[in-house]
Enzyme design. Structure first.
Site, PDB file in Angstrom:
ATOM      1  N   ASP A   3       0.831  -1.202   0.000  1.00  0.00           N
ATOM      2  CA  ASP A   3       0.000   0.000   0.000  1.00  0.00           C
ATOM      3  C   ASP A   3       0.872   1.261   0.000  1.00  0.00           C
ATOM      4  O   ASP A   3       1.870   1.331   0.728  1.00  0.00           O
ATOM      5  CB  ASP A   3      -0.887  -0.025   1.259  1.00  0.00           C
ATOM      6  CG  ASP A   3      -1.977   1.015   1.225  1.00  0.00           C
ATOM      7  OD1 ASP A   3      -2.777   0.983   0.272  1.00  0.00           O
ATOM      8  OD2 ASP A   3      -2.044   1.845   2.146  1.00  0.00           O
ATOM      9  N   GLU A  57       2.106  -0.340  -4.797  1.00  0.00           N
ATOM     10  CA  GLU A  57       1.200   0.719  -5.240  1.00  0.00           C
ATOM     11  C   GLU A  57       2.038   1.993  -5.267  1.00  0.00           C
ATOM     12  O   GLU A  57       2.413   2.517  -4.212  1.00  0.00           O
ATOM     13  CB  GLU A  57       0.018   0.888  -4.278  1.00  0.00           C
ATOM     14  CG  GLU A  57      -0.983   1.895  -4.809  1.00  0.00           C
ATOM     15  CD  GLU A  57      -1.879   2.497  -3.738  1.00  0.00           C
ATOM     16  OE1 GLU A  57      -2.939   2.994  -4.097  1.00  0.00           O
ATOM     17  OE2 GLU A  57      -1.509   2.489  -2.544  1.00  0.00           O
TER      18      GLU A  57
HETATM   19  C1  NOJ Z   1      -4.417   2.976  -0.938  1.00  0.00           C
HETATM   20  C2  NOJ Z   1      -5.573   2.036  -0.786  1.00  0.00           C
HETATM   21  O1  NOJ Z   1      -5.811   1.389  -2.002  1.00  0.00           O
HETATM   22  C3  NOJ Z   1      -6.738   2.859  -0.291  1.00  0.00           C
HETATM   23  O2  NOJ Z   1      -7.938   2.147  -0.330  1.00  0.00           O
HETATM   24  C4  NOJ Z   1      -6.416   3.357   1.091  1.00  0.00           C
HETATM   25  O3  NOJ Z   1      -7.444   4.218   1.523  1.00  0.00           O
HETATM   26  C5  NOJ Z   1      -5.102   4.138   1.112  1.00  0.00           C
HETATM   27  N1  NOJ Z   1      -4.065   3.490   0.365  1.00  0.00           N
HETATM   28  C6  NOJ Z   1      -4.622   4.328   2.517  1.00  0.00           C
HETATM   29  O4  NOJ Z   1      -4.158   3.117   3.050  1.00  0.00           O
END
Ligand code: NOJ
Length: 538
Positions: A211, A276
């Site tokens: 993440d 990500e």
């Molecule tokens: C990216 C995630 O995909 C999202 O859903 C989340 O709110 C944020 N990161 C914070 O963790």
């Protein structure tokens, strides 16, 4: 850069994920086995055969660890357990075993940028300025006016700092105040995550989706971010966040060091690391897949884009060229409006989504589908009062948030679309029969079969993703075409038919629409808003 297509580079043995397509499961909304309205691991296990049948070989599960749920699982209070709403560690092991029987590998979603404020580390950190975990988070004294220490803002609205009245210091949170950011310059944090990575590898995970991987390190002096545009005072949180150049809170150069270490920790397990990574340029993104760091990084811009063909084409081409085999392509996720809705809705949006997705699938790397994308779903219809995303519930700016893509997976016609015997946690209008898995399995014209055929064509013709890509020069910017070894593809996102001379005779191995291709010897004409794949015959 994870590039197995550049001439002159001796390729090593292909990693296990080479050529695979991934599938994102938003655990809360995939399948509920208990009737409490929240998706769980047992429910997911019972539907793994759907993902395998579709042809995906990797499944990413959104966070299922214990969490107070302020950000629906992305606020983790224990990294080494399962939230009771989603099951148990035994359920996880069972799920992995079943997945492996089906030739599916499982990625755990790890959230290292922030914990929940209920995590024992933060509970200790906020208890006293001298506590053992104080330096596990970012603390700073107020600015001279008593306000936050710098101008950083939260993705979810307001400043990225909250005052702890007891100590008089602020703590940093790039998301909610209930999601305090960890201090990744503290070696104790780094070591703690080594153990967490090992824990999940030992539990059977095949890798990790990481993440906000671009967020971990912060500038040590907590410098202000430059303002790049002014926004209305009542603008939504995303517009406010994007009005800054995130020079000091995101994408710090030394982030990569963390992932080189993770590579070493997880190498004995052969784990896949997918970040990500949402950074301003393809070149910055490609840094994260440098040798010894991550395997692939998600490219998120297409999942936010509207239907602007020339923009989409340029976006995909430049990202591919910067990192030819290191991208996890997406057109949809749990964080964005569904592409069918963004691209015009209904059959038009479905046609465009498949054409654009098929273009992505010809660009190497490891593309991912998001649950329900294979059904051609539009965003769910929700009453404003039922919305649950903090982007909506915590702000008055009118930004709708992400609930539209987070409603229950429609398995069957009827109550809760077969997702749950109870009431789904996110109330949304029931989907019509023709948007369900059960219906679409029996209808060969349905999107489900088209997405399955897309994956099958990519699998059957490995050159489509693995051979070096040579772009074919076109006179239009709303389309793209390329040769890859024995294969070729033409993505025509524009409104006029596109004729391309492929140089020799080919057969069509995939077409995103039934009437997409007319061929005359080596010359092919691809219909508007269609993508086709070809295999050389002569
Ligand atoms: C990216 C995630 O995909 C999202 O859903 C989340 O709110 C944020 N990161 C914070 O963790």
């Amino acid at each position: 850069m994870a590039d197995n297509s550049s001439a002159g580079v001796a390729p090593g043995p292909a990693p296990w994920w080479s050529g695979a397509v991934g599938y994102e499961v938003y655990i809360r909304s995939f399948a509920d086995s208990t009737g409490d309205g929240v998706g769980d691991l047992r429910g997911m296990e019972a539907h793994l055969d759907h993902i395998a049948w579709l042809g995906a070989r990797i499944v990413w599960i959104t966070p299922f660890m214990p969490s107070p749920g302020f950000d629906h699982g992305y606020d983790v209070s224990d990294y080494c357990d399962i939230d009771p709403a989603h099951g148990t560690l035994d359920d996880f092991r069972r799920l992995v075993d079943r997945a492996h029987e089906l030739d599916l590998r499982v990625l755990v979603d790890l959230v290292p940028n922030h914990t929940s404020s209920a995590h024992p580390w933060f509970v200790d950190a906020i208890s006293s300025i001298d506590s053992a975990h104080r330096d596990w988070y970012h603390w700073a004294d107020p600015a001279p006016d008593g306000g936050p220490p710098n101008n950083w803002v939260s993705h979810f609205g307001g400043p990225a700092w909250t005052l702890d009245p007891t100590s008089g210091q602020y703590y940093c949170h790039l998301f909610l105040p209930e999601q305090p950011d960890l201090n990744w310059s503290n070696p104790a944090v780094v070591e703690a995550f080594d153990d967490i990575l090992r824990f999940w590898c030992e539990a059977g995970a095949d890798g990790f989706r990481i993440d906000v991987a671009h967020s971990l390190r912060k500038h040590p002096d907590l410098l202000d971010n430059p303002v790049v545009r002014t926004v209305d005072p009542d603008a939504g949180p995303t517009a406010v966040f994007e009005s800054f150049s995130h020079d000091h809170d995101l994408d710090q150069d030394d982030n990569i060091e963390i992932f080189r270490r993770w590579r070493q920790v997880t190498e004995p397990y052969g784990a896949m690391l997918v970040g990500e990574v949402n950074v301003p340029t393809p070149e910055r993104s490609a840094r994260y897949t440098a040798p010894g760091a991550l395997d692939t990084v998600f490219y998120l811009r297409p999942a936010w884009a509207d239907w602007e063909p020339a923009t989409l084409v340029a976006m995909l081409r430049t990202m591919h060229d910067a990192d030819p085999n290191g991208v996890s392509w997406t057109m949809n996720s749990h964080d964005t409006s569904r592409s069918v809705s963004r691209f015009g809705g209904g059959d038009l949006g479905r046609r465009r989504s498949l054409a654009a997705t098929a273009f992505e699938f010809a660009l190497g790397g490891v593309p991912f589908l998001y649950q329900g994308e294979e059904l051609g779903l539009v965003d769910a219809t929700l009453d404003p009062g039922d919305r649950a995303d903090p982007i909506w519930t915590r702000n008055a700016g009118g930004e709708a948030g992400r609930d539209g893509s987070r409603s229950a997976m429609p398995w069957t016609p009827g109550p809760a679309n077969g997702f749950s015997s109870g009431t789904p946690w996110l109330a949304a209008a029931e989907r019509p029969a023709d948007e369900t898995v059960a219906y679409q399995r029996g209808s060969t014209e349905a999107p489900l079969h088209a997405y399955r055929a897309l994956i099958a064509a990519r699998d059957a013709h490995g050159d489509l993703h693995a051979a070096p890509l040579e772009w074919i020069v076109l006179e239009r910017d709303d389309a793209a075409a390329g040769r890859r070894g024995s294969c070729a593809f033409v993505a025509n996102l524009g409104t006029e038919p596109l004729t391309v001379d492929l140089g020799c005779v080919h057969e069509v191995v995939f077409a995103s629409a039934p009437e997409a291709v007319a061929a005359d010897a080596s010359v092919v004409t691809v219909a508007p808003e269609s993508t086709a794949y070809f295999r050389r015959l002569s």
